[in-house]
Design an enzyme around this catalytic site. Sequence first.
Site, PDB file in Angstrom:
ATOM      1  N   ASN A  97       0.903  -1.278   0.075  1.00  0.00           N
ATOM      2  CA  ASN A  97       0.019   0.194  -0.147  1.00  0.00           C
ATOM      3  C   ASN A  97       1.078   1.263   0.022  1.00  0.00           C
ATOM      4  OD1 ASN A  97      -1.771   2.028   0.351  1.00  0.00           O
ATOM      5  ND2 ASN A  97      -2.387   1.418   2.860  1.00  0.00           N
ATOM      6  N   GLU A 157      -6.985   4.926   7.578  1.00  0.00           N
ATOM      7  CA  GLU A 157      -6.847   6.284   7.153  1.00  0.00           C
ATOM      8  C   GLU A 157      -7.882   6.962   6.482  1.00  0.00           C
ATOM      9  OE1 GLU A 157      -2.892   5.860   5.346  1.00  0.00           O
ATOM     10  OE2 GLU A 157      -2.188   5.351   7.355  1.00  0.00           O
TER      11      GLU A 157
HETATM   12  P1  PGA Z   1       2.402   0.399   7.793  1.00  0.00           P
HETATM   13  O1  PGA Z   1       1.147   0.569   6.779  1.00  0.00           O
HETATM   14  O2  PGA Z   1       2.887  -0.677   7.130  1.00  0.00           O
HETATM   15  O3  PGA Z   1       3.497   1.681   7.039  1.00  0.00           O
HETATM   16  O4  PGA Z   1       2.164   0.430   8.938  1.00  0.00           O
HETATM   17  C1  PGA Z   1       0.092  -0.347   6.558  1.00  0.00           C
HETATM   18  C2  PGA Z   1      -1.052   0.124   6.151  1.00  0.00           C
HETATM   19  O5  PGA Z   1      -1.374   1.240   6.153  1.00  0.00           O
HETATM   20  O6  PGA Z   1      -1.563  -0.597   5.118  1.00  0.00           O
END
Ligand code: PGA
Length: 259
Positions: free
Chosen positions: A13, A101
């Site tokens: 992602n 988010e």
């Molecule tokens: P992160 O993000 O690996 O930077 O913690 C994961 C995500 O938000 O899908």
Amino acid sequence: MDRRYRKTIIAGNWKMNGDTAHIKDFFKQIKSVSSAAKNIKTVICTPATMIGVAQTASKGSKIGIGGQNMHFAENGAYTGEVSGKMLLEAGAEYVILGHSERREYFCETDEIVAQKLRYALEVGLKPILCVGETLLQREQGITMEIINKQLKVAFLGLANDSDAKKIVIAYEPVWAIGTGKTATPEQAGDVCAGIRKCIRELYGAKVARAMSILYGGSMNAKNAEELLSQYDIDGGLIGGASLKWADFASIIKTACETE
Ligand code: PGA
């Protein structure tokens, strides 16, 4: 993971990161790693504007390209939004839905996520549905209650089992995303087992057994092995560590070697 029944997926992602040069370099490096890892499906979810470039850069490999969000309508007066059909036309195969988010900064409710899920399936995108609890909810002991609700609302109104089968779930504890704090393998494994139980109640044992459930939240090259060794964790949704090809390649290799 249990490869007898379900696909192992390592998905990146990229969030609001990357540009054309980065994509070209990244795919040049990652294509051979992904092709060598025959039992792993590699997916990269780029910003919507970069899907076409990523799709072109991925040619000759089986890497799936995905979006990170979409609107629940096909088209209309929704300034600034992108529909599932548009993602598909740009070259996306997957779409992340309900990321925390989006839930936090863009007020996405479980009901909105449900609408998006239905529409994604309708146009033929493979949804990666994100669920997860906040730190407060974990401390209050209501983790599974929150996640069961997120799942049940999201799955409401799905036409049938064959729709459910197309969905990938990502368990992402909100407190572990981008914080460097990873859930322990046991914590992550327990919740993923809880998610499978919820799917079993909704759609029966066969659908539950075949569903790929990923863990996301500060997964990296160092902790991937212990997380992926958990029986109910079938891969990862990786943010920060998916931006550097060497780190991401290392996670793919680890997944390939983990039983
Ligand atoms: P992160 O993000 O690996 O930077 O913690 C994961 C995500 O938000 O899908």
